[in-house]
Design a protein around this motif. Structure first.
Motif, PDB file in Angstrom:
ATOM      1  N   PHE A  46       0.839  -1.203   0.000  1.00 29.37           N
ATOM      2  CA  PHE A  46       0.000   0.000   0.000  1.00 29.37           C
ATOM      3  C   PHE A  46       0.873   1.251   0.000  1.00 29.37           C
ATOM      4  O   PHE A  46       0.595   2.217  -0.733  1.00 29.37           O
ATOM      5  CB  PHE A  46      -0.922   0.007   1.223  1.00 29.37           C
ATOM      6  N   ALA A  47       1.929   1.245   0.815  1.00 29.93           N
ATOM      7  CA  ALA A  47       2.787   2.431   0.892  1.00 29.93           C
ATOM      8  C   ALA A  47       3.507   2.693  -0.433  1.00 29.93           C
ATOM      9  O   ALA A  47       3.686   3.850  -0.829  1.00 29.93           O
ATOM     10  CB  ALA A  47       3.803   2.260   2.021  1.00 29.93           C
ATOM     11  N   ALA A  51       0.412   4.860  -2.024  1.00 31.35           N
ATOM     12  CA  ALA A  51       0.916   6.145  -1.538  1.00 31.35           C
ATOM     13  C   ALA A  51       2.112   6.642  -2.355  1.00 31.35           C
ATOM     14  O   ALA A  51       2.466   7.821  -2.286  1.00 31.35           O
ATOM     15  CB  ALA A  51       1.298   6.043  -0.063  1.00 31.35           C
ATOM     16  N   GLY A  52       2.752   5.758  -3.106  1.00 30.71           N
ATOM     17  CA  GLY A  52       3.869   6.172  -3.951  1.00 30.71           C
ATOM     18  C   GLY A  52       5.135   6.516  -3.191  1.00 30.71           C
ATOM     19  O   GLY A  52       5.918   7.359  -3.632  1.00 30.71           O
ATOM     20  N   PHE A  58       8.888   2.169   7.602  1.00 28.52           N
ATOM     21  CA  PHE A  58       8.045   2.235   8.794  1.00 28.52           C
ATOM     22  C   PHE A  58       6.679   1.574   8.612  1.00 28.52           C
ATOM     23  O   PHE A  58       6.027   1.253   9.606  1.00 28.52           O
ATOM     24  CB  PHE A  58       7.855   3.693   9.228  1.00 28.52           C
ATOM     25  N   ALA A  59       6.229   1.358   7.394  1.00 23.79           N
ATOM     26  CA  ALA A  59       4.912   0.750   7.192  1.00 23.79           C
ATOM     27  C   ALA A  59       4.878  -0.705   7.667  1.00 23.79           C
ATOM     28  O   ALA A  59       4.071  -1.060   8.540  1.00 23.79           O
ATOM     29  CB  ALA A  59       4.494   0.873   5.728  1.00 23.79           C
ATOM     30  N   PRO A  60       5.734  -1.601   7.128  1.00 15.83           N
ATOM     31  CA  PRO A  60       5.704  -2.980   7.637  1.00 15.83           C
ATOM     32  C   PRO A  60       6.167  -3.098   9.078  1.00 15.83           C
ATOM     33  O   PRO A  60       5.681  -3.948   9.825  1.00 15.83           O
ATOM     34  CB  PRO A  60       6.660  -3.724   6.686  1.00 15.83           C
ATOM     35  N   ASP A 150       6.831  11.639   4.551  1.00 20.87           N
ATOM     36  CA  ASP A 150       6.234  10.414   4.025  1.00 20.87           C
ATOM     37  C   ASP A 150       6.356   9.282   5.028  1.00 20.87           C
ATOM     38  O   ASP A 150       5.495   8.405   5.115  1.00 20.87           O
ATOM     39  CB  ASP A 150       6.925  10.002   2.715  1.00 20.87           C
ATOM     40  N   ARG A 151       7.442   9.292   5.797  1.00 24.37           N
ATOM     41  CA  ARG A 151       7.659   8.212   6.755  1.00 24.37           C
ATOM     42  C   ARG A 151       6.674   8.288   7.907  1.00 24.37           C
ATOM     43  O   ARG A 151       6.310   7.259   8.487  1.00 24.37           O
ATOM     44  CB  ARG A 151       9.105   8.253   7.251  1.00 24.37           C
ATOM     45  N   MET A 152       6.208   9.471   8.226  1.00 26.30           N
ATOM     46  CA  MET A 152       5.155   9.610   9.224  1.00 26.30           C
ATOM     47  C   MET A 152       3.869   8.955   8.714  1.00 26.30           C
ATOM     48  O   MET A 152       3.176   8.240   9.449  1.00 26.30           O
ATOM     49  CB  MET A 152       4.933  11.098   9.527  1.00 26.30           C
ATOM     50  N   LEU A 153       3.587   9.183   7.436  1.00 28.20           N
ATOM     51  CA  LEU A 153       2.418   8.556   6.821  1.00 28.20           C
ATOM     52  C   LEU A 153       2.601   7.042   6.722  1.00 28.20           C
ATOM     53  O   LEU A 153       1.639   6.280   6.907  1.00 28.20           O
ATOM     54  CB  LEU A 153       2.173   9.149   5.433  1.00 28.20           C
ATOM     55  N   ASP A 154       3.824   6.587   6.459  1.00 25.53           N
ATOM     56  CA  ASP A 154       4.090   5.146   6.414  1.00 25.53           C
ATOM     57  C   ASP A 154       3.759   4.476   7.750  1.00 25.53           C
ATOM     58  O   ASP A 154       3.203   3.375   7.780  1.00 25.53           O
ATOM     59  CB  ASP A 154       5.557   4.884   6.068  1.00 25.53           C
ATOM     60  N   ALA A 155       4.123   5.133   8.844  1.00 27.11           N
ATOM     61  CA  ALA A 155       3.819   4.586  10.166  1.00 27.11           C
ATOM     62  C   ALA A 155       2.309   4.485  10.382  1.00 27.11           C
ATOM     63  O   ALA A 155       1.816   3.499  10.940  1.00 27.11           O
ATOM     64  CB  ALA A 155       4.457   5.452  11.252  1.00 27.11           C
ATOM     65  N   LEU A 156       1.585   5.493   9.926  1.00 26.62           N
ATOM     66  CA  LEU A 156       0.128   5.448  10.036  1.00 26.62           C
ATOM     67  C   LEU A 156      -0.451   4.330   9.171  1.00 26.62           C
ATOM     68  O   LEU A 156      -1.377   3.625   9.596  1.00 26.62           O
ATOM     69  CB  LEU A 156      -0.466   6.796   9.619  1.00 26.62           C
ATOM     70  N   ILE A 157       0.096   4.161   7.966  1.00 22.78           N
ATOM     71  CA  ILE A 157      -0.375   3.084   7.081  1.00 22.78           C
ATOM     72  C   ILE A 157      -0.155   1.728   7.745  1.00 22.78           C
ATOM     73  O   ILE A 157      -1.048   0.863   7.762  1.00 22.78           O
ATOM     74  CB  ILE A 157       0.357   3.158   5.726  1.00 22.78           C
TER      75      ILE A 157
END
Length: 270
Positions: A46-47, A51-52, A58-60, A150-157
C-alpha cells in the motif's frame, strides 16, 4: 557399555521431547506468523503502490509491532502505538531537517518527543514509541536519505493495516477461554481432593503442597481474564466474531464465580 547405551537413549529422548516442544510452539504461533507476514506485505504494498513512497520502512515495521501485541485492549494499544510511532517520526524529521544529526540533536529529539507525547497522551506506549521513532530518524534514517514526512504517513499506514488484519484474521478467544476455565477448575478440584486426603492422613506436608499449588494457579486465572478481554474486543471489531458475542458474554459472566472458587479453595487450604 549398558550405561553408555542408556545415556544415549536418554539424550535421544531429550532431543525428541525438545523437538516436539519446538514444533508445538511453532504450531501455536501459526496464526500470528500468518498475520504478521500478510500484514507486513500489505502495508509495504500500500505504501509503495498506492501512496507512492520509496522504501517505506516504517509501514511494515509498525504493522508487525502492532500485531505482536497480546492481552486485552489490543486495539486501544495498537492505536496508541501507531500514534506514538507516527508522531515520533514526524518530530524527528522536523528537528533533524533543521539542525542536523549528532549527540546533541539526539538529546533534542528525545526531549521534544517525550514532551509532545506527554502533552498528547498519558499513555506510556505513546511516549515510548515517539522516542524510539525520533531516535531512528536521528541515527540510521536521517531525512537526507529521502522520505521526509512520508515516513510519518508510512507509520500510520502500517498501524491501520495492522488493526485491519486483527479484525479480518482474528484468533479464537473461545477456545483459549474454555481451555483456561478447564485448567482452573481442574486445579481447584485436585487441590480440594489433596486437602481432604491430607486431613484424613494428618499430613502437614501434603497440605503445604496443596496450598502451594492453589497459590500458583493465579497465572491461570489471569490468562482466563486476558482471554475474556481479548474475546470481547474481537467480537466488537471483527465481523467474523460477531456470531460469538453471546458465548463470549457467557465466558465473561463466569469469570467471577471461577475466581471465587480459586479464592475459597486457597482460603480452605491455608
Amino acid at each position: 557399555m549398558a550405561k553408555k547405551k542408556l545415556g544415549t537413549i536418554a539424550r535421544l529422548n531429550e532431543i525428541d521431547t525438545s523437538l516436539r516442544n519446538r514444533l508445538l510452539r511453532v504450531r501455536t504461533r501459526v496464526l500470528f506468523i500468518m498475520q504478521s507476514a500478510i500484514g507486513a506485505g500489505l502495508a509495504y504494498w500500500f505504501a509503495v503502490e498506492v501512496a507512492g513512497h520509496f522504501l517505506p520502512f516504517f509501514a511494515p515495521m509498525a504493522c508487525v509491532i502492532i500485531l505482536g501485541l497480546t492481552g486485552g485492549e489490543r486495539v486501544k494499544r495498537a492505536v496508541e502505538l501507531t500514534l506514538g510511532c507516527a508522531l515520533g517520526v514526524g518530530v524527528g524529521d522536523l528537528i533533524i531537517m533543521q539542525i542536523g544529526s549528532g549527540y546533541l540533536q539526539i538529546f533534542a529529539v528525545v526531549f521534544c518527543a517525550l514532551t509532545v507525547a506527554s502533552f498528547v497522551s498519558k499513555s506510556g506506549l505513546v511516549s515510548n514509541q515517539m522516542a524510539v521513532g525520533g531516535i531512528l530518524i536521528s541515527t540510521i534514517m536521517p531525512p537526507g536519505d529521502g522520505g521526509g514526512f512520508d515516513r510519518m504517513l508510512d507509520a500510520l499506514i502500517g498501524g491501520v493495516v495492522g488493526i485491519l488484519v486483527i479484525a479480518l484474521l482474528p484468533s479464537s478467544p473461545l477456545r483459549a477461554g474454555r481451555q483456561q476455565v478447564a485448567n482452573v477448575l481442574g486445579i481447584a478440584s485436585s487441590v480440594l481432593d489433596d486437602v481432604a486426603d491430607a486431613l484424613r492422613a494428618k499430613d502437614s506436608r501434603a497440605l503445604d503442597a496443596a496450598l502451594t499449588a492453589i497459590r500458583n494457579s493465579q497465572t491461570d486465572v489471569d490468562k482466563l481474564k486476558t482471554a475474556a478481554s481479548s474475546g470481547k474486543e474481537q467480537a466488537t471489531i471483527s465481523p467474523f466474531q460477531w456470531g460469538n458475542r453471546g458465548r463470549i458474554r457467557s465466558l465473561i459472566r463466569i469469570l467471577s464465580p471461577v475466581d471465587n472458587t480459586i479464592r475459597n479453595s486457597r482460603v480452605l487450604a491455608r
